[in-house]
Enzyme design. Structure first.
Site, PDB file in Angstrom:
ATOM      1  N   CYS B  83       0.816  -1.220   0.000  1.00 39.80           N
ATOM      2  CA  CYS B  83       0.000   0.000   0.000  1.00 39.80           C
ATOM      3  C   CYS B  83       0.848   1.267   0.000  1.00 39.80           C
ATOM      4  O   CYS B  83       0.307   2.371  -0.089  1.00 39.80           O
ATOM      5  CB  CYS B  83      -0.966   0.008   1.176  1.00 39.80           C
ATOM      6  SG  CYS B  83      -2.079  -1.409   1.155  1.00 39.80           S
ATOM      7  N   HIS B 333      -9.590   3.171  -1.913  1.00 40.08           N
ATOM      8  CA  HIS B 333      -8.208   2.745  -1.753  1.00 40.08           C
ATOM      9  C   HIS B 333      -7.745   1.908  -2.948  1.00 40.08           C
ATOM     10  O   HIS B 333      -7.661   0.688  -2.863  1.00 40.08           O
ATOM     11  CB  HIS B 333      -8.097   1.952  -0.438  1.00 40.08           C
ATOM     12  CG  HIS B 333      -6.714   1.500  -0.094  1.00 40.08           C
ATOM     13  ND1 HIS B 333      -5.569   2.093  -0.577  1.00 40.08           N
ATOM     14  CD2 HIS B 333      -6.274   0.492   0.721  1.00 40.08           C
ATOM     15  CE1 HIS B 333      -4.511   1.472  -0.086  1.00 40.08           C
ATOM     16  NE2 HIS B 333      -4.912   0.494   0.698  1.00 40.08           N
TER      17      HIS B 333
END
Ligand SMILES: [Zn+2]
Lengths: 137, 386
Positions: B83, B333
């Protein structure tokens, strides 16, 4: 034909004729205990300082989550729990013998490690020994 | 040569969403073209491309983007770092400019993630019996729930406080037209939503979406030569860390230590403290995570995160607004894009272009991402008016 017991993780040991136990890897240079064997100590980088150590079957509940949605084929709800074992080493497994209810589970409570046959088999139909956490009696 | 300050002179993101009929490259290209337009440059001015993508990392996504925006023969560096992928790509460009190798580079982050379902824990075991559901859960909602419950153990943090994070971020997203969702979610709705992994309900889990973001980075000399002082955002700190060994590492990914280390390095590099920040975009992959990072980023003292929530200090208009974009919970996201999209949000505020959610007079902001594996990226940005 070998009748050796298969275990769910390499650090779960099932010696023939003896009681199963969890094995950690302890570094004599820094004292860190891991579950996985490594080329060098993950904590201090020392080599040839790590030796197997038998982990305790008692400890304290460090954290948990109650799983209500899982991948297909996995029964819910269940409690995923992390426990710090007495004398060092941290493990994660299901917490059983208690309702999957946040009001019933106390963080920091005493827990014990219990060994049992896994309720599922692998793709080839083999049985495995696994371990769970239970509230201390 | 070298050690010149680095500026973001152009930045853009697409509205996050679900784009079934579009390629990864076309999504990345749209943000890339937007960022170049914002900086007033063309592909012929770009000396290197840093491309961040996680799920299709083997596919040379940077080169696929070049096919869309111009194949000029410049180096393309494909970056994958969980991430923190987007932040890492941007940082690689920053490093190259700091090293004096280039004056103008382009960083792009892109991901197609809509409909991906729950991540982590379900992958096939190489051999033997898969431990999911037998040795607890390795799913992301569980991992971050367990991280949050360790905070609850220490400080008595409540389900309601965790849930309030989601109420806040969804509220903020109603003012962000580029967020995936623009809907208010009252506390009861958040707490009564489907329980995924206690204490994280469905509304406390980040939204899997498609998205992209991109930034043009320039050396100070090049920024001034082009007369971009009015919009240039200075990168005062760019930090990347991994997690040092901690005793519970193997069974409980440590998202705290690497963030704490990155934060202290970033504040030192920028020569500012947490009290100097006007806004923060942090990695709220799950509502539980945001609470931990208040303390990890020193927005409050240890044990005070619950109070920060209760007193609405991190809401718009509060002492230190956090995730005004809506955060990962509501903006969405798209993994590889996230670490550039959060800098887009900061840059918009520093340039006074954040619309209804604008922090008046914002001068300095911090953008944080964390990727399990584990890595943490932090950028501290300073606006043109500072
Ligand atoms: Zn050691």
């Amino acid at each position: 034909m070998s009748e050796e017991t298969l275990t769910i993780k390499p650090y779960l040991k099932a010696p023939a004729g003896g009681d199963p136990y969890l094995e950690g890897q302890k570094c004599s240079a820094c004292g860190a205990i891991s579950l996985k064997k490594r080329m060098a100590c993950a904590s201090c980088g020392a080599r040839d300082t790590v030796a197997p150590v038998k982990l305790a079957n008692t400890g304290k509940l460090h954290s948990f989550s109650i799983i209500h949605r899982a991948f297909p084929g996995i029964e819910v709800p269940f409690v995923s729990a992390i426990a710090d074992l007495d004398g060092g080493g941290t493990i994660k497994t299901n917490l059983v013998g208690i309702e999957p209810d946040p009001d019933k589970i106390t963080l920091g409570m005493d827990v014990t490690v219990d060994f049992q046959t896994a309720p599922r088999k692998d793709a080839e139909g083999n049985e495995y020994l696994t371990f769970v956490l239970k509230p201390a009696a | 040569m070298g050690s010149e300050d680095v500026y973001i002179t152009g930045i853009d993101m697409i509205k996050f969403g679900k784009f079934l009929d579009r390629s990864i490259a076309s999504l990345g290209a749209e943000a890339a073209l937007g960022a170049m337009d914002d900086a007033g440059v063309t592909i012929n001015d770009i000396q290197a491309l840093y491309s961040g993508n996680l799920m299709a990392a083997a596919g040379m996504v940077g080169q696929q983007i070049q096919e869309e925006i111009g194949q000029t023969g410049i180096p393309a560096i494909n970056v994958s770092n969980a991430c923190a992928t987007g932040a890492t790509a941007l940082r690689e460009g920053y490093i190259a400019i700091r090293a004096g190798i280039y004056d103008t580079v382009l960083a792009v982050g892109v991901e197609k993630l809509a409909g991906a379902g729950m991540l982590g824990g379900g992958g096939g075991a190489p051999k033997g019996l898969h431990p999911e559901g037998l040795l607890g859960s390795g799913s992301m909602p569980c991992v971050f729930a367990e991280a949050g419950m360790a905070h609850a153990k220490e400080y008595g943090t409540t389900f309601e406080q965790f849930a309030m994070v989601s109420v806040k971020n969804h509220h903020h997203s109603t003012m962000n037209p580029k967020a995936r969702y623009q809907i208010e979610t009252p506390l009861e709705e958040v707490m009564n939503a489907e329980m995924i992994s206690y204490p994280n309900t469905k509304l406390m889990c980040s939204a899997n979406v498609d998205g992209s973001a991109a930034a043009v980075l320039m050396s100070e000399k090049e920024m001034k030569r082009r007369g971009l002082q009015g919009q240039a955002v200075k990168i005062r700190a760019s930090v990347l860390t991994t997690d040092p060994w901690t005793d519970r590492d193997e069974v409980m990914p440590d998202v705290n230590t690497c963030t704490r280390n990155a934060a202290s390095q970033a504040y030192e590099m920028a020569g500012v403290g947490p009290e100097d920040l006007d806004l923060v975009e942090l990695h709220d992959c799950f509502a539980t995570a945001e609470v931990l990072h208040y303390e990890n980023l020193q927005l409050c003292g240890d044990g005070e995160a619950g109070k920060l929530i209760d007193e609405k200090q991190t809401w718009i208009g509060g002492r230190i607004p956090v995730n005004l974009s809506g955060g990962l919970l509501s903006k969405g996201h798209p993994i590889g894009a996230t670490g550039i999209a959060n800098q887009y949000e900061i840059a918009m505020h520093l340039r006074g272009q954040a619309g209804k959610r604008q922090v008046e007079g914002a001068k300095i902001g911090l953008a944080h991402v964390i990727g399990l594996g584990t890595c943490c990226g932090i950028h501290i940005l300073e606006g043109p008016s500072a």
